[in-house]
Scaffold this motif. Structure first.
Motif, PDB file in Angstrom:
ATOM      1  N   ARG A  17       0.811  -1.227   0.000  1.00 29.73           N
ATOM      2  CA  ARG A  17       0.000   0.000   0.000  1.00 29.73           C
ATOM      3  C   ARG A  17       0.838   1.268   0.000  1.00 29.73           C
ATOM      4  N   MET A  18       2.097   1.148  -0.337  1.00 30.28           N
ATOM      5  CA  MET A  18       2.985   2.311  -0.363  1.00 30.28           C
ATOM      6  C   MET A  18       2.574   3.245  -1.501  1.00 30.28           C
ATOM      7  N   PRO A  19       2.460   4.559  -1.234  1.00 36.98           N
ATOM      8  CA  PRO A  19       2.118   5.512  -2.290  1.00 36.98           C
ATOM      9  C   PRO A  19       3.137   5.497  -3.430  1.00 36.98           C
ATOM     10  N   ALA A  20       2.649   5.698  -4.629  1.00 40.27           N
ATOM     11  CA  ALA A  20       3.479   5.582  -5.833  1.00 40.27           C
ATOM     12  C   ALA A  20       4.691   6.507  -5.815  1.00 40.27           C
ATOM     13  N   HIS A  21       4.520   7.762  -5.392  1.00 40.13           N
ATOM     14  CA  HIS A  21       5.651   8.698  -5.428  1.00 40.13           C
ATOM     15  C   HIS A  21       6.742   8.272  -4.449  1.00 40.13           C
ATOM     16  N   GLU A  22       6.356   7.683  -3.337  1.00 42.66           N
ATOM     17  CA  GLU A  22       7.354   7.212  -2.384  1.00 42.66           C
ATOM     18  C   GLU A  22       7.964   5.895  -2.853  1.00 42.66           C
ATOM     19  N   PHE A  23       7.176   5.086  -3.502  1.00 48.06           N
ATOM     20  CA  PHE A  23       7.662   3.831  -4.070  1.00 48.06           C
ATOM     21  C   PHE A  23       8.832   4.107  -5.015  1.00 48.06           C
ATOM     22  N   GLY A  24       8.662   5.055  -5.907  1.00 53.44           N
ATOM     23  CA  GLY A  24       9.710   5.393  -6.866  1.00 53.44           C
ATOM     24  C   GLY A  24      10.982   5.883  -6.199  1.00 53.44           C
ATOM     25  N   SER A  25      10.836   6.670  -5.151  1.00 59.08           N
ATOM     26  CA  SER A  25      12.008   7.173  -4.430  1.00 59.08           C
ATOM     27  C   SER A  25      12.783   6.050  -3.756  1.00 59.08           C
ATOM     28  N   HIS A  55      14.692   8.741   7.191  1.00 62.79           N
ATOM     29  CA  HIS A  55      15.280  10.040   6.845  1.00 62.79           C
ATOM     30  C   HIS A  55      14.279  11.034   6.271  1.00 62.79           C
ATOM     31  N   THR A  56      13.219  10.549   5.656  1.00 60.83           N
ATOM     32  CA  THR A  56      12.285  11.442   4.971  1.00 60.83           C
ATOM     33  C   THR A  56      11.022  11.730   5.766  1.00 60.83           C
ATOM     34  N   LEU A  57      10.560  10.761   6.527  1.00 58.84           N
ATOM     35  CA  LEU A  57       9.238  10.898   7.145  1.00 58.84           C
ATOM     36  C   LEU A  57       9.259  11.010   8.673  1.00 58.84           C
ATOM     37  N   THR A  58      10.449  11.066   9.255  1.00 53.25           N
ATOM     38  CA  THR A  58      10.552  11.233  10.706  1.00 53.25           C
ATOM     39  C   THR A  58      11.526  12.376  11.019  1.00 53.25           C
TER      40      THR A  58
END
Length: 98
Positions: A17-25, A55-58
């Motif tokens: 269920r990971m969002p697509a934009h984060e999946f690509g990163s 690193h990105t979400l916390t």
């Protein structure tokens, strides 16, 4: 060396269920990271996923800048990371890696 498509497949299994934009990163990080070049696709996907969330979400990097050591900073963001991963349907727990 794992192929991009293999890492993508592994990440889809890990975090369906990971969002697509984060999946690509996360996939980009796994493919571009010199330290993951020899890793199996599942390992590369997992390590990149964990690094991305940390690193990105916390506030992990902010804690390091405030003078906390890595272990302490990781301790403080562990719960938040577990919540994010659970929201993406990740079944593996970070505590399993400790």
């Amino acid at each position: 060396m794992a192929k991009r498509s293999d890492i993508e497949a592994a990440l889809r299994r890990l975090a369906p269920r990971m969002p697509a934009h984060e999946f690509g990163s996360v996939v980009d990080h796994a493919v571009d990271s010199p330290g993951l070049k020899a890793a199996m696709p599942e390992s590369a996907a997992w390590l990149s996923l964990v690094a991305y969330v940390r690193h990105t979400l916390t506030e992990y990097d902010d804690l390091l800048e405030q003078g906390y050591d890595q272990d302490s900073a990781r301790h403080f963001v562990l719960g938040e990371m577990e919540e994010i991963l659970a929201g993406w349907a990740v079944r593996r727990k970070l505590a399993d890696d400790l």
